[in-house]
Design an enzyme around this catalytic site. Structure first.
Site, mmCIF file in Angstrom:
data_model
loop_
_atom_site.group_PDB
_atom_site.id
_atom_site.type_symbol
_atom_site.label_atom_id
_atom_site.label_comp_id
_atom_site.label_asym_id
_atom_site.label_seq_id
_atom_site.Cartn_x
_atom_site.Cartn_y
_atom_site.Cartn_z
ATOM 1 C CG ASP A 1 124.293 80.288 2.263
ATOM 2 O OD1 ASP A 1 123.487 79.344 2.145
ATOM 3 O OD2 ASP A 1 125.173 80.320 3.144
ATOM 4 C CB ILE A 2 122.719 76.818 -1.904
ATOM 5 C CG1 ILE A 2 123.355 75.957 -0.820
ATOM 6 C CG2 ILE A 2 123.639 77.014 -3.090
ATOM 7 C CD1 ILE A 2 123.604 74.519 -1.265
ATOM 8 N N GLY B 1 129.839 76.260 14.963
ATOM 9 C CA GLY B 1 128.801 76.149 13.950
ATOM 10 C C GLY B 1 129.309 75.983 12.527
ATOM 11 C CD GLN B 2 134.800 75.998 9.670
ATOM 12 O OE1 GLN B 2 135.418 76.076 10.731
ATOM 13 N NE2 GLN B 2 135.384 76.106 8.499
ATOM 14 C CG HIS C 1 132.581 79.685 4.859
ATOM 15 N ND1 HIS C 1 133.102 78.544 5.432
ATOM 16 C CD2 HIS C 1 131.293 79.747 5.269
ATOM 17 C CE1 HIS C 1 132.174 77.946 6.156
ATOM 18 N NE2 HIS C 1 131.059 78.662 6.094
ATOM 19 C CG LEU C 2 134.761 86.333 5.881
ATOM 20 C CD1 LEU C 2 135.846 85.612 5.141
ATOM 21 C CD2 LEU C 2 134.998 87.825 5.827
ATOM 22 C CG HIS C 3 128.036 82.876 6.627
ATOM 23 N ND1 HIS C 3 127.104 82.135 5.930
ATOM 24 C CD2 HIS C 3 128.865 81.988 7.217
ATOM 25 C CE1 HIS C 3 127.357 80.865 6.111
ATOM 26 N NE2 HIS C 3 128.427 80.732 6.874
#
Length: 106
Positions: free
Chosen positions: A30-31, A92-93, A99-101
């Site tokens: 993640d950036i 919160g998307q 995508h999975l965090h």
């Protein structure tokens, strides 16, 4: 989708610090990490969110989920990790590509 940043990452059009890639998915850091280890897993197939999945996505979802502990272990998360899937604006998307965090402390 031509405007989707994650589709562009999956296609190699935008660089990412990739951890893993195969024909079906990409994992990358993640950036804007929220933990010492924070990476994302995305399917290469564009799906807006988990709410847009149906039975035809079962194999892809299973493959994504089974990859999480393998990559977490490779990133040093031997003591555990947290996963999150934000679904829809109310969930919160921010990027509307499933995508999975995966987050954790080494």
């Amino acid at each position: 989708m031509s405007n989707c940043i994650f589709c562009k990452i999956a296609a190699g059009e935008i660089p990412a610090n990739k951890l893993y890639e195969d024909d079906d998915m990409v994992a990358f850091h993640d950036i804007h990490p929220k933990a010492p280890v924070h990476f994302l897993l995305i399917p290469k197939q564009h799906v807006d969110s988990l709410a847009h999945c149906d039975a035809s996505h079962q194999q892809m979802l299973g493959k994504l989920l089974l990859m999480v502990p393998k990559l977490a272990a490779e990133q040093g998360l031997s003591d555990g990790f947290k996963t999150a899937i934000h679904t829809g604006a109310g969930g919160g998307q921010e990027v509307f590509h499933l995508h999975l965090h995966v987050l954790g402390n080494k």
